[in-house]
Design an enzyme around this catalytic site. Sequence first.
Site, mmCIF file in Angstrom:
data_model
loop_
_atom_site.group_PDB
_atom_site.id
_atom_site.type_symbol
_atom_site.label_atom_id
_atom_site.label_comp_id
_atom_site.label_asym_id
_atom_site.label_seq_id
_atom_site.Cartn_x
_atom_site.Cartn_y
_atom_site.Cartn_z
ATOM 1 N N GLY A 297 0.826 -1.203 0.000
ATOM 2 C CA GLY A 297 0.000 0.000 0.000
ATOM 3 C C GLY A 297 0.860 1.253 0.000
ATOM 4 N N SER A 298 0.443 2.267 0.746
ATOM 5 C CA SER A 298 1.083 3.592 0.673
ATOM 6 C C SER A 298 2.506 3.646 1.194
ATOM 7 C CB SER A 298 0.227 4.621 1.418
ATOM 8 O OG SER A 298 -0.987 4.825 0.726
#
Length: 575
Positions: A297-298
């Site tokens: 993810g981020s």
Amino acid sequence: MTVALFFLFLILFLTYRLADIQLISTTSFSKYQVNLIQESVDQRTHRFTINDGRGYFLDRDGELLSTDVRAQVIVFPNLYSSRWPIESVASILNLPTSNFTKKISELKKPSVLTLPKEISIEQMNEINKLEIPGLYAQLVTKRNLTPFANHILGAVGQDPDLIKRKYEDKLKKGTVTLHTKTGKNGMQYTFDPFLISEGETEYIYHVDRQGQPLFGLDVKFRSQSNPLYPLHVKTTLDKNMQEAVEETLDAHGVAEGGAVLIDIETNELLAMSSRPLFSSKTIYKHVDHMTSQQIPGSVFKIVTAAAAIEENKIQNNKLYNCNLNIYGKKDERQLGMLNIENSFTQSCNKTFGDLANELQKTDLEYMEKYAEKLGLLTHNGWQGKVYHLESFSHFYKEEVGQIYSSKKKSSDYKSPLATSQTAIGQLDVKVTPLAVANMMATIARGGVSYEVKSAKSVNFANGTELIKFEDHEKEGEKLSPYTVMRLQSLLMNVVKDEKGTAHALQALPFQVAGKSGTAQKGGDHRFNNKWFAGYFPAEKPRYALVIIDLKHDTVNRTIPVFRDIATEIMRETDS
């Protein structure tokens, strides 16, 4: 006639079978290669193992890990007689005579005497001075059933096929048997060539068919002939820090996930834990989530940011529409118009999707190039040649990261949407938490990357070093000092800024730098991957810590877990 021939063949078969058992295949009977002579001896032998002869692990300060060594009283009940000085033994153990006699009468085989409290070394020596046949006091080594630092240390068990395949020479010499325990996973497996037993330390005596001791044969004490064995591995683990990590994960209910803690100065592993823990029944089905691929993810925006800085694509006055998501639709968070720095702080997907597409125009391979520079696509654990072992590894089955799936065509990743998804750590991006922790340590240290060590040395029984594991600086291109400095600033703002995704960590008495991440898992829509990767204290980095919750629902556990572990680590450090 037919019946007579049948009985003749039956008698011949039984005669051959008897000869096979008694004379022909006595040392390698059946397809399992059973040594019948040895089995016969074992049936007539009672034994008590004091030490299995296998090597053991110490933490960085020399404390035993996953092993207990205690002074205990060993009783061979078949040798118990009225000549034993019961009163003297009971007095040494601070027990009533009747109580001591009752405990012995309850034993059916050589066993440790169950006592109200652990005996001292002085008591142990006093008992042995009495020289009672069948009653001995010894320091007994016991392996914990659920090993401390479950995944990193691993477990042991019997594997005759592995013994025959891996230790054929030792088997022929008789230093190991098919029943000798070997490492099944973790460091027990990777360090097995140094840890495998060279012979047990035990008390043995022989009995007749009724289980009574053979007349004239005393209990014998048998130990390893080489005083330099067993070897022990001095790990880099800190026992107190490992306990803090384990307890905090449990306290916050992290059912699947874990944590990795690295000493930034030495790049040594201080603690690592994966959930769920394995049991004896799940050793082969289980994976260590900290050394296996996970969707970041981020957290992966660090790679995209590094590429944008290095390739001079950042314009601080340029704003991105963070009211939209990467699909061009209304984003549920409605962050407004943000520059790159604020986009990183608040984790705006749209900004990094647009940046990635801009980078892609000039360099189609930029994503892999910068992920490689940050160490996410290679092994991060210590590897090297050790004696005859060409590629000795500290970490068991450590996986490498990936940007793209080998099952797809390169054309599948050329669309603007695929590029945006990759830039924010989705689609087919996968990295290991160990690699992410090492990336944070590398950034905190100024860009120099090293392989992570989980062991300092392998030592002889007397403490002399057999092998010392030197630092291994990782090869390959590195980020420029300027890029690393900018990344450090971005990571600090994630916590310092009131709108940062980790601003809750501002309450700590020391500063933290880091990046949060949430990743959709695709198949299982009930849960996401939730990350927080960071280092502390930010102004003078000492520790890199990564937390991942692989069953994130509505409760953010990663920030509280990071907070509590970091607090305890700093308390340990300052005390």
